[in-house]
Enzyme design. Structure first.
Site, PDB file in Angstrom:
ATOM      1  CB  THR A 168      -0.900  -0.030   1.244  1.00 33.15           C
ATOM      2  OG1 THR A 168      -1.826   1.023   1.164  1.00 33.15           O
ATOM      3  CG2 THR A 168      -0.092   0.114   2.498  1.00 33.15           C
TER       4      THR A 168
ATOM      5  N   GLY B 110       0.930  -4.013   4.723  1.00 33.31           N
ATOM      6  CA  GLY B 110       1.239  -5.415   4.987  1.00 33.31           C
ATOM      7  C   GLY B 110       0.063  -6.281   4.606  1.00 33.31           C
TER       8      GLY B 110
ATOM      9  N   GLY C 291      -3.268  -7.262   4.798  1.00 28.52           N
ATOM     10  CA  GLY C 291      -4.362  -6.444   5.287  1.00 28.52           C
ATOM     11  C   GLY C 291      -5.203  -7.108   6.355  1.00 28.52           C
TER      12      GLY C 291
END
Lengths: 301, 301
Positions: free
Chosen positions: A171, A223, A225
Site C-alpha cells: 500500500t 502489509g 491487510g
C-alpha cells in the site's frame, strides 16, 4: 513545527529488486516528501498534505495504488483508500473502487460530504462520478509488471493458499503534523495480486489501516491487510499511546506486539502529537521517508 | 459457566412503538435468547451460538436485518454483517450484500475460509453463490413497514441531512461466553433507511461494530454507524478493558465517553471474559436481553 512521513509498502528484498532498483524508490519518495514539505512549511493543513502525497504516490506506477495497482483474481483493478482528520475524527473511505485515477481524492470527498464514512463498489463509483471524477478504463491502471505478477499468481499451484501479500507493494500512505498542531493520515492500495473480487483489506478501514487523532497520533499501515483488520492495529496503537502516556516509539512497539498475536506481517509509520516520528515493520523491507520536526528528510528503502 | 447477550437495535420510543408493541419485541428476544441458552448449556461453542442467534433475529421481520431490512436510497436492500471468534481473533464480514437471507451465515463462511476478512458488493454475492446460498429477490426482504419508512424518508425535505438512524432498528447482535471460556460476537443490519448505495456502516467493520477477544471481552454495537466507525468503538472498549484492568461496567463507561467525542448516538452489549454482562446506550431505548453466568434471562425493551 511540522512532521511528515510517507511509505511505499512493505515486503521482501527479492520482490523489491525485481520491480525496480532501490534508487528509483528513493527518488520517488524524495520527490513526494519534498512536495509535502513545501506545503507544510507554507502552512498547509495536514489533511491536504496527506491527500496530496498519497495522490502523488498513486500516480507513480512504482507503487501498488492508483496507476500501477495489482490485479485481482478477475485480472481487474479494485482499489481501497481512506483519509482521516485528527482534529475531529472525521474520515472518508472507498473500497473495491474501479476506474478512478486517485481513490484518495474520492475518499476526501466522502469525508467532506460527511454523510457516510465508507462507500464501496459500484456505489462508490457512482459517488465519484457525481463528484465529477473521470471514469477510466482498466488499461489506465495496468502496468507490464502487474500483469506479469498476475500471470505468476495464476500459474501457481495453490495461488492464494497462504493469502500472502506479494512484493514490497502492500500500500502507500502518509501521516503529517501541521504547524497548527493537527494530525492527519491517508492510505491507498490496489490490494494484493489475485485477491477475490470485493475483498477489502485494511487500507479502507478506519482504525485498521490508518488512524489520526490530535489527542494521540496519526499512523498508516502496510502489509497483509487481514492481520491489521483483525487486530484493529492503527487504533490499538493510538489507544496504547494515549492510555499509558507512551512515547511514539513505545506505542509503536506495543503495536508490533499486538500484530504478533495473529502472526501478522507488515508495518506502519507514525507521527505523534509532539511531532515525533516512528516506523516499525517485521517484513524484510519497508519503503519510507520521514521529516521529523522540520529537520532533514530521512529515507529507508 | 456461560453468558449470553442479544440486542435488537437502539432508537427512539416513538419509532419503536410505531413498529410494534414492546411485548412483541420482548417475545422475540425471549425466543432467541432461549435458543441460545439451550445451545450454550449443551456445550456449544460461543461462535456457533452468536451465529445462530443473529440468524434468528435476521429471520424476524421486527428487526432491521435480513428479512425486514430497511431500504437504501434506491429502494433496495443492502446488508452488512460480521462475526468474530475470540479464541484467535479470526473474523468474517460481508457488506453491501444483496439477495441472501442470512448475511451472518455468509460472514461465517468468510471466517472459516480464512483467506479474507471482508467481502463487499457483487464480490460478496458471488462468494455466497459459490458457497451454495440461495439468491433471493428483494421482495423476500421488504416489509410494509420498511416501505412506509422509505416513503417517509423520500418525502422529507432534506432526507439525509443529519444522517440520523431511524427507529429502534439500528442493527441486531449477539455476544457469548461459552463453557470453555471462549468469547464470540456477531452483528447484522440493513443499515439506515435511504442510505446511499454502497454505504457501509459499523456492523461489518471489525473493531467498530463488534469485537471478540478471549483476553478481554466480546461486544456488539448499534446506533449511527459512522460514529462507531470513526471512534473504532468496539476495539476501544476492549483496549480499555485490557489495559487498565477495568471491570466490564467501567470499560463500558469508557466506551460511552469515547462515543461522546463525536457526539455519537447508539449503544452496545458486552460480555467480558469472566462472564460479566454490561449494556450502555445514549438513545431513548435499546432492545436487549442478557443471561449472566447461567442465571435468569433479563429483558430491556
Amino acid at each position: 513545527m511540522y512532521s511528515l512521513m510517507i511509505h511505499g509498502g512493505a515486503g521482501t528484498s527479492r520482490d523489491l529488486e525485481a520491480a525496480a532498483p532501490a534508487s528509483d524508490y528513493r527518488s520517488a519518495l524524495d520527490r513526494v516528501i519534498g512536495a509535502g514539505r513545501d506545503m507544510l512549511a507554507g502552512g498547509a493543513p495536514a489533511l491536504a498534505v496527506v491527500e496530496h502525497c498519497v495522490a502523488l504516490l498513486e500516480d507513480d506506477p512504482l507503487f501498488n495504488a492508483g496507476h500501477g495497482s495489482v490485479l485481482n483474481a478477475d485480472a481487474l483493478v479494485e482499489m481501497d483508500a481512506a483519509i482521516m482528520d485528527g482534529r475531529d475524527l472525521r474520515a472518508g473511505a472507498v473500497a473495491a473502487l474501479r476506474g478512478v485515477a486517485n481513490p484518495v481524492r474520492v475518499a476526501r470527498h466522502v469525508l467532506d460530504d460527511g454523510r457516510c464514512v465508507l462507500l464501496v463498489g459500484s456505489g462508490a463509483a457512482r459517488f465519484a462520478a457525481q463528484r465529477g471524477f473521470e471514469r477510466l478504463g482498466d488499461e489506465h491502471f495496468v502496468t507490464p509488471l502487474r500483469l506479469a505478477q498476475w500471470w505468476a499468481w495464476r500459474d501457481r499451484e495453490a495461488p492464494d493458499a497462504d493469502g500472502a501479500e506479494r512484493g514490497p507493494t502492500g500500500t502507500v500512505g502518509a501521516v503529517a503534523l501541521d504547524r497548527e498542531g493537527h494530525l492527519a493520515a491517508a492510505t491507498s492500495t490496489g490490494g494484493r495480486t489475485g485477491k477475490p473480487a470485493g475483498r477489502v483489506g485494511d487500507s479502507a478501514i478506519v482504525g485498521a489501516g490508518l488512524y489520526a487523532d490530535d489527542a494521540t497520533c496519526a499512523l498508516s499501515c502496510t502489509g497483509r491487510g487481514e492481520d491489521f483488520v483483525r487486530t484493529v492495529l492503527a487504533k490499538t496503537v493510538a489507544e496504547r499511546s494515549r492510555l499509558a502516556g507512551l512515547t511514539a516509539g513505545a506505542a509503536a512497539d506495543a503495536g508490533m506486539a499486538e500484530l504478533a498475536r495473529v502472526a501478522g506481517s507488515g508495518g506502519f509509520i507514525l507521527v505523534d502529537r509532539s511531532g515525533a516520528c516512528a516506523a516499525r515493520f517485521n517484513t524484510e523491507r519497508m519503503l519510507y521517508a520521514s521529516i521529523e520536526r522540520g529537520g532533514e528528510a530521512r529515507f529507508v528503502v
